[in-house]
Design a protein around this motif. Structure first.
Motif, short mmCIF file in Angstrom:
data_model
loop_
_atom_site.label_atom_id
_atom_site.label_comp_id
_atom_site.label_asym_id
_atom_site.label_seq_id
_atom_site.Cartn_x
_atom_site.Cartn_y
_atom_site.Cartn_z
N VAL A 92 -5.56 18.31 59.78
CA VAL A 92 -4.56 18.19 58.72
C VAL A 92 -3.65 17.01 59.01
O VAL A 92 -3.24 16.77 60.15
CB VAL A 92 -3.70 19.48 58.62
N ASP B 32 -0.03 15.02 57.30
CA ASP B 32 1.08 15.11 56.35
C ASP B 32 1.18 13.80 55.57
O ASP B 32 1.09 12.72 56.16
CB ASP B 32 2.40 15.37 57.09
N VAL C 292 -1.46 17.66 53.51
CA VAL C 292 -0.29 18.41 53.07
C VAL C 292 0.73 17.41 52.53
O VAL C 292 1.09 16.46 53.22
CB VAL C 292 0.34 19.21 54.23
N ASN D 23 4.44 16.31 51.06
CA ASN D 23 5.85 16.66 51.16
C ASN D 23 6.70 15.58 50.54
O ASN D 23 6.25 14.45 50.33
CB ASN D 23 6.27 16.83 52.63
N ARG E 19 -0.70 18.75 63.55
CA ARG E 19 -1.02 17.68 62.61
C ARG E 19 -1.67 16.50 63.32
O ARG E 19 -1.30 16.14 64.44
CB ARG E 19 0.24 17.19 61.90
#
Length: 346
Positions: A68, A70, A100, A102, A129
């Motif tokens: 994953v 960000d 992900v 944000n 991450r």
């Protein structure tokens, strides 16, 4: 009596640790999803486990759990952000990585209640991450230092600033884009050419401004400081700056805007004054988002390869996470002038 054929030996955690060149406790941390392991070490252990066909005992987390990253924006709803997001997610799908999304934190504040750069970085580290991609945002030196200490790789797309020269960034040839946009307007006979830029602190906007000035000087046209304005990369800012330019005693006959949304604001300012684009005012934008082709008239632009910038950023981040060295910390992809209907001879 013929000997039995022995069954293939099942891979053990010790074999994974040996193949990855790490200790048994470190391999165990990776298998169990612990966050206190360097990204490059984690990648080696996971790769070794995959190659050996290691299957964790029942009850343990799978070593092939999704990787994953960000992806952080200052604006989640702009056409620019959507184009970059498309490139990042396409490259992530190819690499079997999840993304992900944000919002960028305010100064000294991280998402989800993080109160300091340190807690933001540590949260990403604890979550395992691969790293973080930050888009068109202003980072503080404290935030960059916190990512370094937590061993969280960082890549910035089109940064407003670079607090340190070693921050890895992906952008476009903003100077040559500003140069080509202004040269196009000069070739149409325009000499009073306005510039509607982004925030003064934005490095990409400054590069576009320098390209604009260089084209004017090359053509023997003295830049008029009253024709160069700065504001947000937004429609309201474009409308406000367009009004200021067009209400001047000697308004420009053409405007180079440093984003598509800013250019549309300028076009609206002209419409409210009864001016026609491009008959009375030529306008060039920058980005080539979907808004450019849907505008009326269709917008002449400097095209940034936004999806490609997202793809390069994701692949660069994964290289950093794997501990690979980069040939350059700064990558610029080529821009291209796309002539449509919003520009015409003076």
């Amino acid at each position: 009596m013929p000997s039995r054929s022995s069954a293939p030996r099942r891979a053990t955690l010790a074999m994974v640790a040996e193949a990855a060149g790490v200790s048994l406790p470190t391999a165990s941390k990776v298998i169990n999803g612990r966050g206190d392991v360097a990204s490059s070490t984690r990648a080696r252990v996971e790769e070794a486990a995959r190659e050996l066909g290691y299957v964790p005992p029942v009850g343990r987390r799978s070593v092939v759990a999704a990787r994953v990253v960000d992806l952080v924006f200052d604006d989640l709803v702009s056409p620019y952000s959507l184009e970059v997001l498309r490139g990042v997610t396409e490259a992530a799908t190819e690499a079997a990585v999840d993304v992900v999304v944000n919002r960028v934190p305010a100064a000294q504040t991280g998402p989800a209640g993080d109160s300091t750069p340190e807690s933001w970085a540590n949260r990403l580290k604890s979550a395992g991450r691969e790293g973080i991609i930050v888009v068109t945002s202003e980072l503080t030196e404290e935030q960059v230092d916190a990512f370094d200490r937590a061993d969280v790789p960082l890549v910035v797309i089109d940064p407003l600033n670079l607090p340190r020269v070693d921050v890895t960034s992906v952008g476009a040839t903003n100077f040559s884009g500003g140069l080509s946009a202004t040269e196009h307007l000069l070739s149409l006979g325009h000499r009073r050419i306005g510039f509607v830029g982004g925030p003064v602190r934005a490095a990409c906007g400054q590069a576009r401004l320098h390209g604009y000035r260089a084209a004017l000087e090359k053509a023997g046209v003295s830049p008029d400081t009253d024709l160069a304005l700065h504001g947000a990369f937004s429609y309201p800012a474009g409308l406000e700056m367009g009004n200021r330019l067009l209400e001047a005693p000697e308004p420009p006959t053409a405007v180079f805007a440093a984003s598509d949304t800013t250019a549309l604001g300028v076009i609206e300012a002209a419409r409210r004054r009864g001016l026609r684009v491009p008959d009375d005012l030529s306008v060039v934008g920058f980005d080539d988002t979907i808004l450019a082709s849907l505008a009326t008239p269709a917008l002449t632009v400097v095209r940034q390869p936004l999806p490609d910038m997202g793809r390069v950023a994701l692949r660069t981040l994964l290289r950093l996470a794997a501990g690979e060295s980069l040939d350059s910390h700064h990558v610029e992809l080529a821009t291209q002038l796309v002539v449509r209907d919003s520009t015409a001879p003076r």
